[in-house]
Motif scaffolding. Structure first.
Motif, PDB file in Angstrom:
ATOM      1  N   SER A  61       0.987  -0.858   0.154  1.00  0.00           N
ATOM      2  CA  SER A  61      -0.251  -0.099  -0.168  1.00  0.00           C
ATOM      3  C   SER A  61       0.605   0.876   0.502  1.00  0.00           C
ATOM      4  O   SER A  61       2.012   1.217   0.818  1.00  0.00           O
ATOM      5  CB  SER A  61      -1.019   0.107   1.026  1.00  0.00           C
ATOM      6  N   ASP A  62      -0.071   2.390  -0.673  1.00  0.00           N
ATOM      7  CA  ASP A  62       0.660   3.559  -0.168  1.00  0.00           C
ATOM      8  C   ASP A  62      -0.091   4.516   0.715  1.00  0.00           C
ATOM      9  O   ASP A  62       0.719   5.927   1.112  1.00  0.00           O
ATOM     10  CB  ASP A  62       0.827   4.651  -1.812  1.00  0.00           C
ATOM     11  N   ARG A  63      -0.813   3.464   1.082  1.00  0.00           N
ATOM     12  CA  ARG A  63      -1.287   3.912   3.032  1.00  0.00           C
ATOM     13  C   ARG A  63      -1.512   5.238   2.922  1.00  0.00           C
ATOM     14  O   ARG A  63      -1.952   6.113   3.803  1.00  0.00           O
ATOM     15  CB  ARG A  63       0.966   4.462   3.844  1.00  0.00           C
ATOM     16  N   SER A  64      -2.334   5.842   1.591  1.00  0.00           N
ATOM     17  CA  SER A  64      -2.946   7.091   1.446  1.00  0.00           C
ATOM     18  C   SER A  64      -4.169   6.435   0.883  1.00  0.00           C
ATOM     19  O   SER A  64      -5.111   6.346   1.359  1.00  0.00           O
ATOM     20  CB  SER A  64      -2.400   7.554   0.649  1.00  0.00           C
ATOM     21  N   HIS A  65      -4.469   5.671  -0.401  1.00  0.00           N
ATOM     22  CA  HIS A  65      -5.582   5.516  -1.098  1.00  0.00           C
ATOM     23  C   HIS A  65      -5.410   4.161  -2.120  1.00  0.00           C
ATOM     24  O   HIS A  65      -6.287   4.292  -2.241  1.00  0.00           O
ATOM     25  CB  HIS A  65      -5.546   6.538  -2.376  1.00  0.00           C
ATOM     26  N   PHE A  66      -4.103   3.196  -1.849  1.00  0.00           N
ATOM     27  CA  PHE A  66      -4.619   2.397  -3.302  1.00  0.00           C
ATOM     28  C   PHE A  66      -3.849   0.928  -1.735  1.00  0.00           C
ATOM     29  O   PHE A  66      -2.590   1.364  -1.177  1.00  0.00           O
ATOM     30  CB  PHE A  66      -4.045   1.949  -4.468  1.00  0.00           C
ATOM     31  N   ALA A  67      -4.546   0.108  -2.005  1.00  0.00           N
ATOM     32  CA  ALA A  67      -3.744  -1.140  -1.594  1.00  0.00           C
ATOM     33  C   ALA A  67      -3.529  -2.077  -2.092  1.00  0.00           C
ATOM     34  O   ALA A  67      -5.313  -2.372  -3.335  1.00  0.00           O
ATOM     35  CB  ALA A  67      -3.642  -1.351  -0.344  1.00  0.00           C
ATOM     36  N   PHE A  68      -3.054  -3.188  -2.813  1.00  0.00           N
ATOM     37  CA  PHE A  68      -3.912  -4.308  -3.240  1.00  0.00           C
ATOM     38  C   PHE A  68      -2.440  -5.631  -2.193  1.00  0.00           C
ATOM     39  O   PHE A  68      -2.010  -6.017  -1.402  1.00  0.00           O
ATOM     40  CB  PHE A  68      -2.502  -4.540  -4.851  1.00  0.00           C
ATOM     41  N   ILE A  69      -4.205  -6.642  -2.409  1.00  0.00           N
ATOM     42  CA  ILE A  69      -3.139  -7.721  -1.297  1.00  0.00           C
ATOM     43  C   ILE A  69      -2.525  -8.899  -2.916  1.00  0.00           C
ATOM     44  O   ILE A  69      -3.636  -9.603  -3.213  1.00  0.00           O
ATOM     45  CB  ILE A  69      -4.708  -8.104  -0.812  1.00  0.00           C
ATOM     46  N   PRO A  70      -2.375  -9.267  -2.660  1.00  0.00           N
ATOM     47  CA  PRO A  70      -1.582  -9.444  -3.460  1.00  0.00           C
ATOM     48  C   PRO A  70      -1.691 -11.763  -3.160  1.00  0.00           C
ATOM     49  O   PRO A  70      -1.896 -12.712  -4.078  1.00  0.00           O
ATOM     50  CB  PRO A  70      -0.070 -10.061  -3.189  1.00  0.00           C
ATOM     51  N   MET A  71      -2.026 -11.854  -1.801  1.00  0.00           N
ATOM     52  CA  MET A  71      -2.016 -13.002  -1.371  1.00  0.00           C
ATOM     53  C   MET A  71      -2.730 -13.760   0.144  1.00  0.00           C
ATOM     54  O   MET A  71      -2.400 -12.699   0.984  1.00  0.00           O
ATOM     55  CB  MET A  71      -0.648 -14.172  -1.458  1.00  0.00           C
ATOM     56  N   LEU A  72      -3.516 -14.480   0.030  1.00  0.00           N
ATOM     57  CA  LEU A  72      -3.915 -15.147   1.242  1.00  0.00           C
ATOM     58  C   LEU A  72      -3.834 -16.508   1.406  1.00  0.00           C
ATOM     59  O   LEU A  72      -5.128 -16.390   0.366  1.00  0.00           O
ATOM     60  CB  LEU A  72      -6.205 -14.386   1.639  1.00  0.00           C
ATOM     61  N   GLU A  73      -3.805 -16.682   1.948  1.00  0.00           N
ATOM     62  CA  GLU A  73      -3.368 -18.314   2.142  1.00  0.00           C
ATOM     63  C   GLU A  73      -3.506 -19.473   3.374  1.00  0.00           C
ATOM     64  O   GLU A  73      -2.974 -18.389   4.605  1.00  0.00           O
ATOM     65  CB  GLU A  73      -2.163 -19.185   1.493  1.00  0.00           C
ATOM     66  N   VAL A  74      -4.251 -20.368   3.058  1.00  0.00           N
ATOM     67  CA  VAL A  74      -4.458 -21.004   5.018  1.00  0.00           C
ATOM     68  C   VAL A  74      -4.185 -23.029   4.616  1.00  0.00           C
ATOM     69  O   VAL A  74      -4.082 -22.892   3.560  1.00  0.00           O
ATOM     70  CB  VAL A  74      -6.158 -21.197   5.148  1.00  0.00           C
ATOM     71  N   LEU A  75      -3.314 -22.977   4.901  1.00  0.00           N
ATOM     72  CA  LEU A  75      -2.609 -24.411   5.369  1.00  0.00           C
ATOM     73  C   LEU A  75      -3.959 -25.544   4.564  1.00  0.00           C
ATOM     74  O   LEU A  75      -4.939 -25.118   5.330  1.00  0.00           O
ATOM     75  CB  LEU A  75      -1.656 -24.751   6.651  1.00  0.00           C
ATOM     76  N   PRO A  76      -4.224 -26.421   4.340  1.00  0.00           N
ATOM     77  CA  PRO A  76      -4.580 -27.779   3.692  1.00  0.00           C
ATOM     78  C   PRO A  76      -5.533 -28.041   4.982  1.00  0.00           C
ATOM     79  O   PRO A  76      -6.762 -27.993   4.996  1.00  0.00           O
ATOM     80  CB  PRO A  76      -4.426 -28.425   2.100  1.00  0.00           C
ATOM     81  N   GLU A  77      -5.064 -28.344   5.562  1.00  0.00           N
ATOM     82  CA  GLU A  77      -5.257 -29.057   6.888  1.00  0.00           C
ATOM     83  C   GLU A  77      -6.119 -27.989   7.778  1.00  0.00           C
ATOM     84  O   GLU A  77      -6.948 -28.912   8.495  1.00  0.00           O
ATOM     85  CB  GLU A  77      -4.447 -29.757   7.654  1.00  0.00           C
ATOM     86  N   TYR A  78      -6.121 -26.645   7.680  1.00  0.00           N
ATOM     87  CA  TYR A  78      -6.409 -25.822   8.629  1.00  0.00           C
ATOM     88  C   TYR A  78      -8.101 -24.968   7.647  1.00  0.00           C
ATOM     89  O   TYR A  78      -8.325 -24.044   8.411  1.00  0.00           O
ATOM     90  CB  TYR A  78      -5.375 -24.258   8.830  1.00  0.00           C
ATOM     91  N   GLN A  79      -8.050 -25.432   6.535  1.00  0.00           N
ATOM     92  CA  GLN A  79      -8.700 -24.617   5.417  1.00  0.00           C
ATOM     93  C   GLN A  79     -10.252 -25.054   5.997  1.00  0.00           C
ATOM     94  O   GLN A  79     -10.378 -26.007   6.635  1.00  0.00           O
ATOM     95  CB  GLN A  79      -8.740 -24.870   4.403  1.00  0.00           C
ATOM     96  N   HIS A  80     -11.155 -24.177   5.678  1.00  0.00           N
ATOM     97  CA  HIS A  80     -13.011 -24.385   6.093  1.00  0.00           C
ATOM     98  C   HIS A  80     -12.950 -24.526   7.247  1.00  0.00           C
ATOM     99  O   HIS A  80     -13.895 -25.297   8.319  1.00  0.00           O
ATOM    100  CB  HIS A  80     -13.186 -26.173   5.439  1.00  0.00           C
ATOM    101  N   LYS A  81     -11.848 -23.866   8.514  1.00  0.00           N
ATOM    102  CA  LYS A  81     -12.489 -23.668  10.049  1.00  0.00           C
ATOM    103  C   LYS A  81     -13.046 -21.863   9.996  1.00  0.00           C
ATOM    104  O   LYS A  81     -12.590 -21.003  11.472  1.00  0.00           O
ATOM    105  CB  LYS A  81     -11.350 -24.220  10.130  1.00  0.00           C
ATOM    106  N   GLY A  82     -12.695 -20.812   9.351  1.00  0.00           N
ATOM    107  CA  GLY A  82     -13.062 -20.023   9.090  1.00  0.00           C
ATOM    108  C   GLY A  82     -11.535 -18.605   9.713  1.00  0.00           C
ATOM    109  O   GLY A  82     -12.229 -17.241   9.952  1.00  0.00           O
ATOM    110  N   ILE A  83     -10.267 -19.147   9.650  1.00  0.00           N
ATOM    111  CA  ILE A  83      -8.991 -18.857   9.649  1.00  0.00           C
ATOM    112  C   ILE A  83      -8.857 -17.726   8.436  1.00  0.00           C
ATOM    113  O   ILE A  83      -8.725 -16.758   8.681  1.00  0.00           O
ATOM    114  CB  ILE A  83      -8.322 -20.097   9.685  1.00  0.00           C
ATOM    115  N   GLY A  84      -9.310 -18.345   6.947  1.00  0.00           N
ATOM    116  CA  GLY A  84      -9.092 -17.917   6.228  1.00  0.00           C
ATOM    117  C   GLY A  84     -10.062 -15.763   5.902  1.00  0.00           C
ATOM    118  O   GLY A  84      -9.544 -14.562   5.672  1.00  0.00           O
TER     119      GLY A  84
END
Length: 130
Positions: A61-84
């Motif tokens: 982010s430029d901490r002003s107007h723009f932000a980009f989220i490149p990655m969100l990952e949860v390990l396969p064995e922890y998925q579907h538990k609300g962590i993401g």
């Protein structure tokens, strides 16, 4: 017990194993650590029982107007538990003063982000490894 953190304090590449499943060119733990270290904002899901990071999200982010989220990952064995969802909500809170928040994702993930009010968009990318 999952603990959510916004710093890398106490985290090393050894705590970042098992991510990037199915990627054409998976990142090493060292590359992953460097990306997190150089990001403007991060949120980590840390399993205190196993001492590993089980999920993460980062933003640039430029901490002003723009932000980009490149990655969100949860390990396969922890998925579907609300962590993401928790990681994403925490990142949105960190970015609450940012006007434009963008990310790119696979089509099958669009429904996940729509539940938070994100809008479908079109974009262009370079992928030098292709």
């Amino acid at each position: 017990m999952i603990e959510y953190r916004t710093t890398l304090e106490g985290i090393s590449p050894n705590n970042l194993k098992g991510f990037f499943v199915g990627w054409k060119k998976p990142l090493t733990s060292e590359e992953h650590y460097t990306i997190l270290k150089n990001s403007t904002f991060i949120v980590l899901a840390y399993d205190r029982e196993t001492s590993i990071v089980v999920g993460f999200i980062n933003a640039l982010s430029d901490r002003s107007h723009f932000a980009f989220i490149p990655m969100l990952e949860v390990l396969p064995e922890y998925q579907h538990k609300g962590i993401g969802s928790k990681l994403f909500k925490m990142m949105l809170k960190l970015l609450e003063d940012i006007t434009c928040i963008d990310l790119t994702c696979d089509i099958q993930m669009q429904g996940f982000y729509e539940q938070f009010g994100m809008l479908k968009s079109h974009g262009m990318v370079f992928r030098k490894y292709l």
